[in-house]
Design an enzyme around this catalytic site. Sequence first.
Site: not given
Length: 185
Positions: A19, A113
């Site tokens: 990420h 997100n």
Amino acid sequence: MILVIGLGNPGKEYQYTRHNIGFIAIEKIANQYNSSFSIKKKFNCEIAETISDGQKIIFIKPTTYMNLSGKSVISVKTYYNIQSAKIFVIHDDIDLETGRIKFKTGGGNGGHNGLKSIDGVIGNNYNRIRVGVGRPQNNQDVADYVLNNFLKSEYETALQAIDRIANNFDLILENKLEEFKNKIV
């Protein structure tokens, strides 16, 4: 003036996770322009600034967690009055195999997100540099997968992708986006 955002999560425990590929990439790019990051609390980010061939480049790493990245982006965008077309977000993408890169302007967030947060404050008409981190295997949870460190071989492949982005970054400064898109593949 352009704004380059590397997405990731703050903290050493996330430093080498899938990420955080955006943080890893932006550090490499800022470094090649001899620019170093400092914390700017009013923007909720680490920021580095430089000028190359007369063009100002602002690099940011949000200090919020991924799902609140938009707070940093809107603060910096507003303060510097940067148009969305001059914003470049570097982020992980599980829909691309590790090391694969795609460039696009606008579009959906693909369930990411960080992009959802940015879309919520500035819309989606900005540039994305999507860096593949592969898909989870054996029914592994997506959140667990992206928050785990790269395997050594994956990390080496990811670093090669980052090198392709960094080595061709001047094309972005020259507004040769189509050429950039073709060279990073």
